[in-house]
Scaffold this active site. Structure first.
Site: not given
Length: 393
Positions: A138, A142, A145, A170-171, A255, A381
């Site tokens: 996490a 809001p 990100g 958005f987890i 990742e 971006e």
């Protein structure tokens, strides 16, 4: 004339990057996909979920455990090419959401395995790698990100605990997760200097979650998570206090490499679907494949796949063999792979026409999921800007 052969049906090119051990591992993952996922994936997509038992099955064949220390229940892999092979094979079922949720431990667990205290590490890691518990990461909030340094969730010391207040957005695996590796601000220092990582148990008092509906990744659960005065033992601190930012950045490197592998696998699925359709579908008295414009589309897909594959393998080799991670290439590789995925999904959709637009077709699913791949793990971006700054611009 030679016959088209899918990458999925061809042996790995053993040499600099691959050997017979990688081929054997690939066969294991392929059997898992064929037996445990492909017969059910359409139903799971429509249901918006998949059985929790799949984690245990993925653990049994080693997919969940790859890359983690043996003493914690993992299977240590000698190089990143085992992960690259596995994630491309897992792309074959064309459900990015399933892959995202099934692999959420690969972003939530590495900081715990490498930097948590011994007691916490030995309690948490084995049960996640066994598929008994689910781990999530996490970071996003809001308010933003990719700009991790500006996160607002706070953790204040109170005796032997931290008191956590804030929210995350958005987890992936946010609804199912038992353990949430959470980025918090533990200091008033500006930017990255006051950020720490805490392991928060999802059933702690003051934790609440709301499921989010999405354009794609239907069978991945995605959540907004709220922390209202949550008490977290100070022993759940991961790494040194106020030094969590560097751990987060290191986590992003692996990742992004695996996201690139997954995107490349999706490209290959689109290519196979387009070629198969072009070889059998007839228009104006000829097979689609006999139309020059269709052949050119397929050739352009192959061009982008081959370029992305070469970049992926080269970057993985550098990550494995060099002391410092190749941040520029990891960032740009992620962009390259997701742009190739977008191109291949679009061109496959054009070749398939209405057939590709029908729900349940792998290309339709991949087409919907392109955008999240281009955003998650660092947007295009942000990736380009990060690479430019690393180049000294």
């Amino acid at each position: 004339m030679s016959r088209y052969v899918s990458w999925f049906d061809s042996p790995l090119p053993c040499g600099l990057y691959y050997n017979q051990a990688h081929e054997a591992w690939r066969s294991t993952i392929r059997s898992f996909v064929d037996e445990e996922i492909l017969p059910h994936v359409e139903d799971w997509e429509e249901q918006g979920t998949f059985p929790r038992e799949l984690y245990g099955k993925a653990a049994e064949i080693g997919f969940l455990r790859m890359g983690y220390p043996e003493e914690l229940g993992g299977i240590e892999m000698p190089d990143p090419f085992f992960g690259i092979v596995a994630h491309q094979e897992m792309a074959r079922h064309a459900s990015g959401g399933l892959n995202a949720s099934l692999s959420s431990h690969n972003i939530g667990l590495p900081p715990v395995a490498a930097h948590a205290g011994q007691a916490l590490r030995e309690r948490i890691v084995p049960e996640v790698l066994a598929g008994e518990k689910i781990s999530a990461l996490a970071i996003t909030e809001p308010s933003g990100g990719s700009d991790v340094a500006q996160l607002r969730t706070r953790a204040a010391v109170d005796g032997d605990d931290y008191i956590v207040d804030g929210s995350k957005m958005f987890i992936t695996s946010g609804m199912r997760a038992d353990y949430i590796t959470t980025a918090v601000r533990t200091s008033d220092a500006p930017g990255a200097r006051g950020i720490s990582l805490l392991l928060i148990e999802a059933d702690a008092e003051g934790v609440s979650r709301t499921e989010l509906s999405k354009m794609g990744w239907w069978c991945s659960d995605t959540a907004a998570i709220y922390f209202d005065g949550v008490r977290v033992p100070r022993s759940h601190l991961i790494g040194p206090e106020n030094e969590g930012f560097s751990l987060i950045m290191r986590n992003f490197n692996s990742e992004r490499l695996m996201m690139a592998a997954q995107s490349l696998g999706a490209c290959r699925v689109c290519l196979d679907a387009a070629v198969s359709w072009a070889q059998q579908r007839e228009t104006f008295g000829r097979r689609l494949a006999e139309h020059q414009v269709i052949r050119h589309k397929i050739a352009q897909m192959v061009q982008r796949i081959q370029a992305t594959d070469a970049y992926l393998l080269q970057t993985a080799w550098r990550l494995h063999s060099e002391e410092a991670p190749p941040v520029v290439d990891l960032s740009l590789l992620k962009v390259q792979a997701t742009e190739a995925m977008e191109f291949c999904a679009r061109e496959a959709m054009q070749i398939l026409g209405g057939a590709g637009y029908m729900r349940g077709h792998p290309v339709e699913r991949i087409y919907r999921e392109v955008r999240v791949s281009a955003i998650g793990g660092g947007s295009e971006e942000i990736m380009r800007d990060l690479a430019a700054r690393q180049l000294g611009l």
